[in-house]
Structures are given as structure tokens and as C-alpha cells.
Design a protein around this motif. Structure first.
Motif, PDB file in Angstrom:
ATOM      1  N   ILE A  27      31.472   5.795  38.173  1.00 44.14           N
ATOM      2  CA  ILE A  27      32.760   5.500  38.810  1.00 44.14           C
ATOM      3  C   ILE A  27      33.295   6.821  39.349  1.00 44.14           C
ATOM      4  CG2 ILE A  27      35.105   4.656  38.465  1.00 44.14           C
ATOM      5  CD1 ILE A  27      34.025   2.983  36.121  1.00 44.14           C
ATOM      6  N   SER A  28      33.426   6.910  40.643  1.00 41.21           N
ATOM      7  CA  SER A  28      33.752   8.194  41.262  1.00 41.21           C
ATOM      8  C   SER A  28      35.200   8.590  41.009  1.00 41.21           C
ATOM      9  CB  SER A  28      33.502   8.136  42.767  1.00 41.21           C
ATOM     10  OG  SER A  28      34.454   7.303  43.401  1.00 41.21           O
ATOM     11  N   GLN A  29      35.463   9.866  41.145  1.00 44.89           N
ATOM     12  CA  GLN A  29      36.821  10.373  40.995  1.00 44.89           C
ATOM     13  C   GLN A  29      37.740   9.761  42.049  1.00 44.89           C
ATOM     14  OE1 GLN A  29      36.180  14.592  41.226  1.00 44.89           O
ATOM     15  NE2 GLN A  29      35.463  14.766  39.117  1.00 44.89           N
ATOM     16  N   SER A  30      37.251   9.605  43.268  1.00 45.39           N
ATOM     17  CA  SER A  30      38.087   9.016  44.323  1.00 45.39           C
ATOM     18  C   SER A  30      38.393   7.552  44.029  1.00 45.39           C
ATOM     19  CB  SER A  30      37.411   9.156  45.688  1.00 45.39           C
ATOM     20  OG  SER A  30      36.164   8.499  45.712  1.00 45.39           O
ATOM     21  N   ASP A  31      37.413   6.827  43.461  1.00 41.62           N
ATOM     22  CA  ASP A  31      37.672   5.430  43.075  1.00 41.62           C
ATOM     23  C   ASP A  31      38.735   5.359  41.979  1.00 41.62           C
ATOM     24  OD1 ASP A  31      35.926   4.329  44.881  1.00 41.62           O
ATOM     25  OD2 ASP A  31      34.282   4.087  43.460  1.00 41.62           O
ATOM     26  N   PHE A  32      38.662   6.268  41.026  1.00 45.00           N
ATOM     27  CA  PHE A  32      39.636   6.317  39.935  1.00 45.00           C
ATOM     28  C   PHE A  32      41.038   6.533  40.480  1.00 45.00           C
ATOM     29  CE2 PHE A  32      41.000   9.007  36.008  1.00 45.00           C
ATOM     30  CZ  PHE A  32      41.717   7.940  35.488  1.00 45.00           C
TER      31      PHE A  32
ATOM     32  N   ASN B 173      31.514  15.946  32.510  1.00 48.56           N
ATOM     33  CA  ASN B 173      30.755  16.557  31.419  1.00 48.56           C
ATOM     34  C   ASN B 173      30.858  15.761  30.123  1.00 48.56           C
ATOM     35  OD1 ASN B 173      33.559  17.578  31.484  1.00 48.56           O
ATOM     36  ND2 ASN B 173      32.977  18.681  29.633  1.00 48.56           N
ATOM     37  N   GLN B 174      31.800  14.804  30.051  1.00 44.36           N
ATOM     38  CA  GLN B 174      31.928  13.964  28.863  1.00 44.36           C
ATOM     39  C   GLN B 174      31.031  12.719  28.922  1.00 44.36           C
ATOM     40  OE1 GLN B 174      36.129  13.140  28.551  1.00 44.36           O
ATOM     41  NE2 GLN B 174      36.592  15.160  27.721  1.00 44.36           N
ATOM     42  N   ASP B 175      30.429  12.481  30.077  1.00 39.82           N
ATOM     43  CA  ASP B 175      29.581  11.304  30.233  1.00 39.82           C
ATOM     44  C   ASP B 175      28.112  11.655  30.001  1.00 39.82           C
ATOM     45  OD1 ASP B 175      31.799   9.784  30.963  1.00 39.82           O
ATOM     46  OD2 ASP B 175      31.557  10.279  33.092  1.00 39.82           O
ATOM     47  N   ASN B 176      27.352  10.684  29.546  1.00 41.38           N
ATOM     48  CA  ASN B 176      25.916  10.860  29.368  1.00 41.38           C
ATOM     49  C   ASN B 176      25.207  10.484  30.672  1.00 41.38           C
ATOM     50  OD1 ASN B 176      23.279  11.062  28.553  1.00 41.38           O
ATOM     51  ND2 ASN B 176      23.322   9.245  27.229  1.00 41.38           N
TER      52      ASN B 176
ATOM     53  N   HIS C  81      33.925   7.991  30.466  1.00 46.16           N
ATOM     54  CA  HIS C  81      35.131   8.457  29.798  1.00 46.16           C
ATOM     55  C   HIS C  81      36.234   8.804  30.797  1.00 46.16           C
ATOM     56  CE1 HIS C  81      31.873   9.001  26.926  1.00 46.16           C
ATOM     57  NE2 HIS C  81      32.769   9.027  25.966  1.00 46.16           N
ATOM     58  N   PHE C  82      37.430   8.329  30.503  1.00 46.81           N
ATOM     59  CA  PHE C  82      38.606   8.623  31.321  1.00 46.81           C
ATOM     60  C   PHE C  82      39.787   8.891  30.395  1.00 46.81           C
ATOM     61  CE2 PHE C  82      35.823   5.989  33.826  1.00 46.81           C
ATOM     62  CZ  PHE C  82      35.900   6.511  35.110  1.00 46.81           C
ATOM     63  N   LYS C  83      40.799   9.555  30.943  1.00 47.08           N
ATOM     64  CA  LYS C  83      42.074   9.720  30.249  1.00 47.08           C
ATOM     65  C   LYS C  83      43.178   9.233  31.179  1.00 47.08           C
ATOM     66  CE  LYS C  83      40.593  13.695  27.481  1.00 47.08           C
ATOM     67  NZ  LYS C  83      40.912  15.082  27.038  1.00 47.08           N
ATOM     68  N   LEU C  84      44.130   8.494  30.614  1.00 45.52           N
ATOM     69  CA  LEU C  84      45.238   7.939  31.385  1.00 45.52           C
ATOM     70  C   LEU C  84      46.560   8.304  30.724  1.00 45.52           C
ATOM     71  CD1 LEU C  84      43.887   4.326  31.999  1.00 45.52           C
ATOM     72  CD2 LEU C  84      44.321   6.012  33.793  1.00 45.52           C
ATOM     73  N   PHE C  85      47.584   8.482  31.525  1.00 44.15           N
ATOM     74  CA  PHE C  85      48.901   8.737  30.943  1.00 44.15           C
ATOM     75  C   PHE C  85      49.998   8.297  31.903  1.00 44.15           C
ATOM     76  CE2 PHE C  85      47.454  12.612  33.069  1.00 44.15           C
ATOM     77  CZ  PHE C  85      48.542  12.984  33.863  1.00 44.15           C
TER      78      PHE C  85
ATOM     79  N   LYS D  42      46.348   7.203  26.912  1.00 43.16           N
ATOM     80  CA  LYS D  42      45.044   6.809  26.383  1.00 43.16           C
ATOM     81  C   LYS D  42      44.121   8.011  26.566  1.00 43.16           C
ATOM     82  CE  LYS D  42      45.317   1.817  26.814  1.00 43.16           C
ATOM     83  NZ  LYS D  42      44.632   0.572  27.240  1.00 43.16           N
ATOM     84  N   GLU D  43      43.876   8.698  25.456  1.00 43.12           N
ATOM     85  CA  GLU D  43      43.106   9.941  25.512  1.00 43.12           C
ATOM     86  C   GLU D  43      41.604   9.707  25.542  1.00 43.12           C
ATOM     87  OE1 GLU D  43      44.551  13.373  23.037  1.00 43.12           O
ATOM     88  OE2 GLU D  43      45.522  11.712  21.984  1.00 43.12           O
ATOM     89  N   THR D  44      41.151   8.661  24.918  1.00 42.67           N
ATOM     90  CA  THR D  44      39.705   8.438  24.778  1.00 42.67           C
ATOM     91  C   THR D  44      39.344   7.057  25.318  1.00 42.67           C
ATOM     92  OG1 THR D  44      40.091   7.699  22.493  1.00 42.67           O
ATOM     93  CG2 THR D  44      39.440   9.997  22.820  1.00 42.67           C
ATOM     94  N   LEU D  45      39.622   6.843  26.577  1.00 46.19           N
ATOM     95  CA  LEU D  45      39.317   5.566  27.211  1.00 46.19           C
ATOM     96  C   LEU D  45      37.843   5.527  27.612  1.00 46.19           C
ATOM     97  CD1 LEU D  45      40.200   2.888  28.471  1.00 46.19           C
ATOM     98  CD2 LEU D  45      40.837   4.155  30.522  1.00 46.19           C
ATOM     99  N   ARG D  46      37.127   4.504  27.160  1.00 45.21           N
ATOM    100  CA  ARG D  46      35.717   4.332  27.490  1.00 45.21           C
ATOM    101  C   ARG D  46      35.537   2.991  28.177  1.00 45.21           C
ATOM    102  NH1 ARG D  46      35.855   6.416  22.177  1.00 45.21           N
ATOM    103  NH2 ARG D  46      34.808   8.452  21.957  1.00 45.21           N
ATOM    104  N   VAL D  47      34.986   3.016  29.375  1.00 43.11           N
ATOM    105  CA  VAL D  47      34.785   1.780  30.137  1.00 43.11           C
ATOM    106  C   VAL D  47      33.389   1.772  30.724  1.00 43.11           C
ATOM    107  CG1 VAL D  47      37.244   1.655  30.704  1.00 43.11           C
ATOM    108  CG2 VAL D  47      35.647   2.716  32.324  1.00 43.11           C
ATOM    109  N   ARG D  48      32.925   0.563  31.071  1.00 44.79           N
ATOM    110  CA  ARG D  48      31.594   0.406  31.660  1.00 44.79           C
ATOM    111  C   ARG D  48      31.658  -0.083  33.103  1.00 44.79           C
ATOM    112  NH1 ARG D  48      30.824  -1.091  26.252  1.00 44.79           N
ATOM    113  NH2 ARG D  48      29.035  -0.037  25.253  1.00 44.79           N
ATOM    114  N   SER D  49      32.859  -0.404  33.583  1.00 50.45           N
ATOM    115  CA  SER D  49      32.960  -0.960  34.933  1.00 50.45           C
ATOM    116  C   SER D  49      34.347  -0.710  35.509  1.00 50.45           C
ATOM    117  CB  SER D  49      32.698  -2.476  34.896  1.00 50.45           C
ATOM    118  OG  SER D  49      33.745  -3.140  34.180  1.00 50.45           O
ATOM    119  N   ILE D  50      34.452  -0.928  36.821  1.00 46.07           N
ATOM    120  CA  ILE D  50      35.733  -0.830  37.505  1.00 46.07           C
ATOM    121  C   ILE D  50      36.722  -1.840  36.936  1.00 46.07           C
ATOM    122  CG2 ILE D  50      36.887  -1.368  39.681  1.00 46.07           C
ATOM    123  CD1 ILE D  50      35.859   1.351  39.875  1.00 46.07           C
TER     124      ILE D  50
END
Length: 325
Positions: free
Chosen positions: A55-60, A144-147, A157-161, A180-188
Motif C-alpha cells: 500500500i503506497s504512501q500516496s494511497d495512504f 522498514n517495519q514491513d516484511n 504497518h501504519f500509524k494513525l492519529f 493507533k500506534e501499531t495498526l496492522r492491515v492486509r488491504s486498502i
């Protein structure tokens, strides 16, 4: 403090002629970027085993902006303010043997490993201690937090506030109930649900009430000096001794910035007698937080709130706080 309503019908309205990018909300080791630049010029990392894109930074950024504009469709949402760091450079195959100084721009490739952004909603606002605050939604993405050696479908991994930005200084006022400091998602779709959840569950009025409460408590110069001394000691204590103490994530350089601005900050410096209310102390810490790297920015922002809240609670109950005289 004036009453805030999330439809913007009351509260202090701020002119919307200042873009989110007017001042940096984060400075250390980062550069400013635009959404167009990230979308059109930066590579998108892929999962190594199947070459599927993350999931790209621009999509986020775009997705968060769409959700914010849907929730606050009658409000002004300013363009995103974006900070990026840790560039990953490359080149196209045709230029693989060229000396670096001879590379043309079209032969270079790049993406940035870490990105943070905010979206400011200036028409939802309030004032604390003379400082105008505006509602702000933001996010952090660090590849760097993603495998990236796995296949598409592993957790990303994402962080939202969501919180308030102090427009006097662009300090971010965040707390755990809006983060949400430790948000883990698999899709948009999962990311969309998480953004909707954090915005819909955030209690802006409660957050403002807590921030406003900082103005009712002050420390004197001796207490401030004691706090700073203890904060410097804390950095070098054995971990075993730290376990039972309030956590402080700010290092020596940032504590030094707090001391410097205690004397010099135009909005948050000490009073003539050396005293400092906790709202000013909080903003000295959130100001120092702008020198954090992207991956530590949100954690330290939350820690600033918790640290000052702990001082307030100790003063309120005549209890002990290791950092207080």
C-alpha cells in the motif's frame, strides 16, 4: 475555553488561507514533499516473493484525505503537509555503468522509506491559553517495519492519529484515545475501516477539556530545575530502576531544547517569577518533539502528554512523582 462543536458552528474559526504546509510540524532529518511528487516520481516498494506492491504512501495519504473530507464535508480541509526521510536511491538499468555525477534526472530512481503527514481542518477549532488549536488528522508510514521479503497479504504497518495542532507553533497535541500506534492491515479496505474507526471514536471535547486543564496548574522555577535534573538522570539510569518510574522518551538534546525555550520561546517561556503553567510545559516538550525522527515522533508526542498529565495528577492529589520536587 470556548465551546467546540464538530460541525464547526461554534468555536474560534481560523482563516483558511494558510495551507497545512505553512510551517513544518516535524523537522529532524526530514524534507517536505507534495502528494503529486510522491505519487508521480517515487517508486512503490514490492513484496519480494511475488512482486506485488505494498500500500503506497500516496494511497495512504489520499485515502485518509477522502475519509476526512467525507466525515467533515462541510468543513475546510487543507492540503496535506508531508515530511519524508531515509531516501532509497537507485537507477534505471540503462544507466547502471554511469558514474554517479553523470546521471541525468530521468535515469535516477528514488523512494523514501519513512513518511509522516497531517491534514488540518482549521474550521474546527478552539483556543487554550490564547493559543488557537485546529483539528488535525495524520498518519505515519515506515516501510522498514514491513516484511518486504514476504508475499502480498502479510500485515503492513501504519500509524494513525487525530488531535489538535497548536497554530502558534505547529506543535501536535495527541493522546492515546486518538491514536493507533501499531495498526496492522492486509488491504486498502482494512486500512479504510481503521481510519473511519479512529475518527468516529475520537472525543474532541474530552481531549480539549484535558488540555485546557493544564492551564490551571503551575510549577515554580525550583520545581522546573528539579524536573530537568531528574529528566537528565533518567536517561542514564539502569533499566531495572526505570521500571517503577514514569516513562520519559525524550533524550538529552531534547531536554536541552526544553530548557532553552523555557527562557526564549515567545509563546511558552517562563513568567517573570520563573513559574510555568503545565500547558506551557507541555508545549515545550511537544516543541522539542519536532526534532524526533519520523518513527519516534508519535510515541514521543503521546509520551509528552502522559508525562505532563502525571505531573498534574501528582499536584492534584498531593501524591509523589519522581520527577517533581
Amino acid at each position: 475555553m470556548e465551546t467546540l462543536e464538530l460541525n464547526g458552528s461554534s468555536g474560534t474559526l481560523i482563516a483558511d488561507n494558510q495551507p497545512s504546509t505553512s510551517k513544518p510540524f516535524l523537522e529532524a532529518n526530514t524534507v517536505a514533499a507534495t502528494l503529486d511528487e510522491i505519487r508521480d516520481k517515487h517508486l512503490i516498494p514490492v513484496f519480494a516473493k511475488d512482486n506485488q506492491p505494498v500500500i503506497s504512501q500516496s494511497d495512504f495519504i489520499s485515502l485518509t484525505s477522502d475519509v476526512v473530507q467525507h466525515f467533515f464535508q462541510h468543513e475546510t480541509v487543507l492540503p496535506p503537509s508531508i515530511r519524508i526521510s531515509h531516501p532509497i536511491k537507485g537507477r534505471i538499468p540503462e544507466a547502471k555503468d554511469k558514474p554517479a555525477h553523470l546521471l541525468r534526472e530521468e535515469e535516477k530512481t528514488i523512494y523514501y522509506e519513512r513518511m509522516a503527514f497531517i491534514l488540518e481542518i482549521p474550521t474546527i477549532s478552539d483556543t487554550i491559553n490564547g493559543n488557537p488549536l485546529s483539528l488535525t488528522v495524520g498518519g505515519i508510514k515506515a516501510h522498514n517495519q514491513d516484511n518486504l521479503y514476504a508475499r502480498k497479504g502479510v500485515e503492513e504497518h501504519f500509524k494513525l492519529f487525530i488531535g489538535f495542532q497548536n497554530r502558534v507553533c505547529t506543535n501536535m497535541c495527541v493522546w492515546t484515545d486518538g491514536t493507533k500506534e501499531t495498526l496492522r492491515v492486509r488491504s486498502i479496505d482494512e486500512l479504510t475501516e481503521a481510519i473511519i474507526d479512529i475518527i468516529s471514536s475520537y472525543d474532541a471535547k474530552r481531549h480539549l477539556d484535558r488540555l485546557s486543564g493544564f492551564t490551571e496548574y503551575s510549577i515554580n522555577e525550583d520545581q522546573f530545575a528539579y524536573l530537568i535534573g531528574r529528566a537528565r538522570m533518567y536517561q542514564h539510569m539502569p533499566n531495572q530502576q526505570k521500571k517503577n518510574l514514569p516513562q520519559l522518551l525524550f533524550g538529552d538534546n531534547q531536554i536541552g531544547m526544553v530548557v532553552k525555550e523555557y527562557y526564549n520561546d515567545s509563546a511558552f517561556s517562563r513568567e517573570d517569577d520563573g513559574s510555568l503553567n503545565l500547558w506551557k510545559l507541555y508545549n515545550l516538550f511537544t516543541g522539542a518533539n519536532k526534532s524526533s525522527y519520523i518513527d519516534g515522533f508519535l510515541n514521543r508526542g503521546l509520551n509528552a502528554y502522559g508525562f505532563v498529565s502525571g505531573i498534574r495528577e501528582a499536584m492534584d492529589s498531593d501524591g509523589d512523582n519522581w520527577f517533581m520536587l
